[in-house]
Design a protein around this motif. Structure first.
Motif, PDB file in Angstrom:
ATOM      1  N   ASN A  79       0.814  -1.211   0.000  1.00 47.54           N
ATOM      2  CA  ASN A  79       0.000   0.000   0.000  1.00 47.54           C
ATOM      3  C   ASN A  79       0.849   1.262   0.000  1.00 47.54           C
ATOM      4  O   ASN A  79       0.613   2.174  -0.797  1.00 47.54           O
ATOM      5  CB  ASN A  79      -0.932   0.014   1.210  1.00 47.54           C
ATOM      6  N   ILE A  80       1.839   1.347   0.889  1.00 46.70           N
ATOM      7  CA  ILE A  80       2.617   2.589   0.957  1.00 46.70           C
ATOM      8  C   ILE A  80       3.519   2.756  -0.254  1.00 46.70           C
ATOM      9  O   ILE A  80       3.873   3.882  -0.618  1.00 46.70           O
ATOM     10  CB  ILE A  80       3.441   2.675   2.256  1.00 46.70           C
ATOM     11  N   ARG A  81       3.886   1.640  -0.895  1.00 43.69           N
ATOM     12  CA  ARG A  81       4.785   1.731  -2.053  1.00 43.69           C
ATOM     13  C   ARG A  81       4.028   1.990  -3.342  1.00 43.69           C
ATOM     14  O   ARG A  81       4.483   2.725  -4.203  1.00 43.69           O
ATOM     15  CB  ARG A  81       5.581   0.427  -2.174  1.00 43.69           C
ATOM     16  N   TYR A  82       2.848   1.389  -3.474  1.00 43.03           N
ATOM     17  CA  TYR A  82       2.147   1.447  -4.750  1.00 43.03           C
ATOM     18  C   TYR A  82       0.692   1.904  -4.633  1.00 43.03           C
ATOM     19  O   TYR A  82       0.022   2.061  -5.651  1.00 43.03           O
ATOM     20  CB  TYR A  82       2.167   0.063  -5.423  1.00 43.03           C
ATOM     21  N   GLY A  83       0.183   2.065  -3.416  1.00 38.97           N
ATOM     22  CA  GLY A  83      -1.225   2.401  -3.252  1.00 38.97           C
ATOM     23  C   GLY A  83      -1.461   3.792  -2.725  1.00 38.97           C
ATOM     24  O   GLY A  83      -1.268   4.790  -3.434  1.00 38.97           O
ATOM     25  N   PHE A  84      -1.848   3.897  -1.456  1.00 38.03           N
ATOM     26  CA  PHE A  84      -2.269   5.168  -0.879  1.00 38.03           C
ATOM     27  C   PHE A  84      -1.386   5.512   0.310  1.00 38.03           C
ATOM     28  O   PHE A  84      -1.494   4.909   1.370  1.00 38.03           O
ATOM     29  CB  PHE A  84      -3.732   5.093  -0.442  1.00 38.03           C
ATOM     30  N   ALA A  85      -0.514   6.468   0.112  1.00 38.69           N
ATOM     31  CA  ALA A  85       0.346   6.925   1.202  1.00 38.69           C
ATOM     32  C   ALA A  85       0.878   8.321   0.916  1.00 38.69           C
ATOM     33  O   ALA A  85       0.926   9.170   1.796  1.00 38.69           O
ATOM     34  CB  ALA A  85       1.510   5.961   1.433  1.00 38.69           C
ATOM     35  N   GLU A  86       1.246   8.565  -0.343  1.00 44.60           N
ATOM     36  CA  GLU A  86       1.786   9.868  -0.699  1.00 44.60           C
ATOM     37  C   GLU A  86       0.901  10.502  -1.757  1.00 44.60           C
ATOM     38  O   GLU A  86      -0.300  10.252  -1.800  1.00 44.60           O
ATOM     39  CB  GLU A  86       3.231   9.690  -1.173  1.00 44.60           C
ATOM     40  N   GLU A  87       1.473  11.308  -2.613  1.00 43.72           N
ATOM     41  CA  GLU A  87       0.696  12.021  -3.631  1.00 43.72           C
ATOM     42  C   GLU A  87       0.007  11.022  -4.555  1.00 43.72           C
ATOM     43  O   GLU A  87       0.631  10.112  -5.089  1.00 43.72           O
ATOM     44  CB  GLU A  87       1.619  12.923  -4.444  1.00 43.72           C
ATOM     45  N   THR A  88      -1.306  11.187  -4.696  1.00 42.57           N
ATOM     46  CA  THR A  88      -2.043  10.285  -5.566  1.00 42.57           C
ATOM     47  C   THR A  88      -1.845  10.693  -7.022  1.00 42.57           C
ATOM     48  O   THR A  88      -1.893  11.878  -7.367  1.00 42.57           O
ATOM     49  CB  THR A  88      -3.546  10.282  -5.214  1.00 42.57           C
ATOM     50  N   ARG A  89      -1.610   9.712  -7.881  1.00 40.15           N
ATOM     51  CA  ARG A  89      -1.344   9.976  -9.299  1.00 40.15           C
ATOM     52  C   ARG A  89      -2.625  10.019 -10.127  1.00 40.15           C
ATOM     53  O   ARG A  89      -2.576  10.347 -11.303  1.00 40.15           O
ATOM     54  CB  ARG A  89      -0.429   8.886  -9.868  1.00 40.15           C
ATOM     55  N   PHE A  90      -3.739   9.693  -9.521  1.00 41.27           N
ATOM     56  CA  PHE A  90      -4.981   9.560 -10.270  1.00 41.27           C
ATOM     57  C   PHE A  90      -5.995  10.594  -9.791  1.00 41.27           C
ATOM     58  O   PHE A  90      -5.970  11.022  -8.629  1.00 41.27           O
ATOM     59  CB  PHE A  90      -5.562   8.160 -10.096  1.00 41.27           C
TER      60      PHE A  90
END
Length: 383
Positions: free
Chosen positions: A261-272
């Motif tokens: 999650n923190i690497r590829y999901g929801f943790a920092e700036e959302t790309r979508f």
């Protein structure tokens, strides 16, 4: 260069009510030890979860958009509304259904009203300020049958989501013009002209990530509470070793899902944009919550055969989580391993009537580890 904005103390305090709501919702999935949760409880779980989450999203986007101009009173009332909804969850299909529906309607109206008074609208998620699915909830106040009531609630939530997603794909200038024309027709001089809000994607990503962390906390709580209730922790002959296997596998599973999650999901700036990120976020948090409920049942009886409904919720939740991460990463590297990672938990659910519950958790941990290996290999190769 602007200073990155982080979640405020008010926003963190507001999120505390989510801790209570998730805990109450998870209890719907406990069911009996032999048969697991029933169909009504499962449908109610997803319906009530989606309703509470939609209210949370409205206030989250509102506080993110207006920042320091947030109306503290509106946030507190919203917090109280979600608390009432959470308190009504255990009896939401009998004596407190009307309370839950009324709290949803009132809290949604307060959040949307605060948004409208700010003069901002998130064009990629119009449900925050213009909820199109409230009429079925109002009608449900006069419906007594639990399935009919749930059907109306789901219909209203589907309308809210669908209209919001499709509106985000339309002509934004035309949408703004329609909204401002509606304000003029209402002849309310206190309402400012509506303009498109500029979302702080880093701040929004942080808020979404905090919700996911709250749900992981619920998973930890379910497992620890179940293990604490076990009378004998010694390995002994068979069952004790399976308890150890279940605990270790559950811990590794949660660590791996957290890392994904923190690497590829929801943790920092959302790309979508929100129209994509928010539905994906709901799938993630609902999936982790179903996994949490399942882990509690496994820890309580690691040598037993997990009930079919509990097994499918737990294993299906893991598959759904891994699938969403795959879609968010959206690349074709090492796809056979990633497809296998999504399918392994489903195969484990099929085997639930014949294998100990602890083995199911081990299969899920292996699947999550395989996906993490596939995605990390891709990153290392590109570097």
């Amino acid at each position: 260069m602007s200073v990155p904005r982080h979640a405020s103390w008010l926003e963190l305090f507001f999120d505390l009510v989510v801790v209570v709501a998730v805990n109450q919702l998870a209890h719907l999935l406990h069911g009996g030890a032999a048969h697991g949760p029933g169909a009504l409880d499962i449908v109610a779980f997803f319906t009530l979860y989606l309703a509470i989450w939609l209210v949370w999203v409205t206030f989250t986007l509102y506080s993110s958009v207006v920042a320091e101009k947030v109306r503290v009173s509106a946030m507190f009332v919203g917090m109280a509304g979600i608390a009432v909804m959470a308190a009504a969850v255990p009896h939401s299909m009998d004596g407190r259904a009307a309370v839950f529906a009324a709290a949803y309607l009132a809290t949604t109206a307060i959040g949307s009203g605060a948004f409208q008074r700010s003069g901002k609208v998130v064009l990629s998620w119009t449900a925050a300020s213009q909820n199109a699915g409230l009429v079925p909830w109002i009608v449900s106040l006069w419906v007594g049958n639990p399935w009919a009531k749930l059907g109306l609630w789901l219909f209203g939530l589907a309308l809210t989501m669908t209209v919001s997603v499709f509106a985000s794909r339309g002509d934004h200038d035309e949408l703004l013009a329609r909204l401002n024309e509606r304000v003029r027709r209402r002849a309310e001089p206190r309402l400012p002209a509506i303009e498109a809000a500029q979302l702080d994607t880093r701040h929004l990503g942080e808020r979404l990530g905090l919700f996911v962390i709250i749900v992981f906390g619920e998973a930890m709580l379910q497992g620890v509470r179940a293990v604490a209730g076990v009378g004998n922790w010694r390995p002994g002959a068979g069952a004790g070793w399976l308890l150890l296997l279940a605990v270790v596998s559950a811990f590794l599973l949660l660590i791996t899902l957290w890392w994904l999650n923190i690497r590829y999901g929801f943790a920092e700036e959302t790309r979508f944009p929100p129209a994509v990120a928010l539905p994906a976020h709901f799938v993630v948090i609902a999936s982790v919550t179903t996994v949490a409920a399942g882990l509690g049942a496994v820890a309580a009886g690691p040598a037993a055969h997990l009930a079919a409904s509990s097994a499918w919720l737990m294993c299906g939740g893991t598959s759904a989580f891994l699938l969403v991460i795959d879609l968010l990463v959206a690349h074709a590297r090492r796809w056979p391993l990633r497809v296998a990672a999504v399918l392994v938990p489903l195969a484990a659910a099929l085997s639930a009537p014949w294998v100990p519950a602890a083995v199911l958790v081990t299969a899920m941990a292996v699947a999550a580890g395989a996906q993490l290996l596939a995605l990390r290999t891709k990153r290392i190769t590109e570097a």
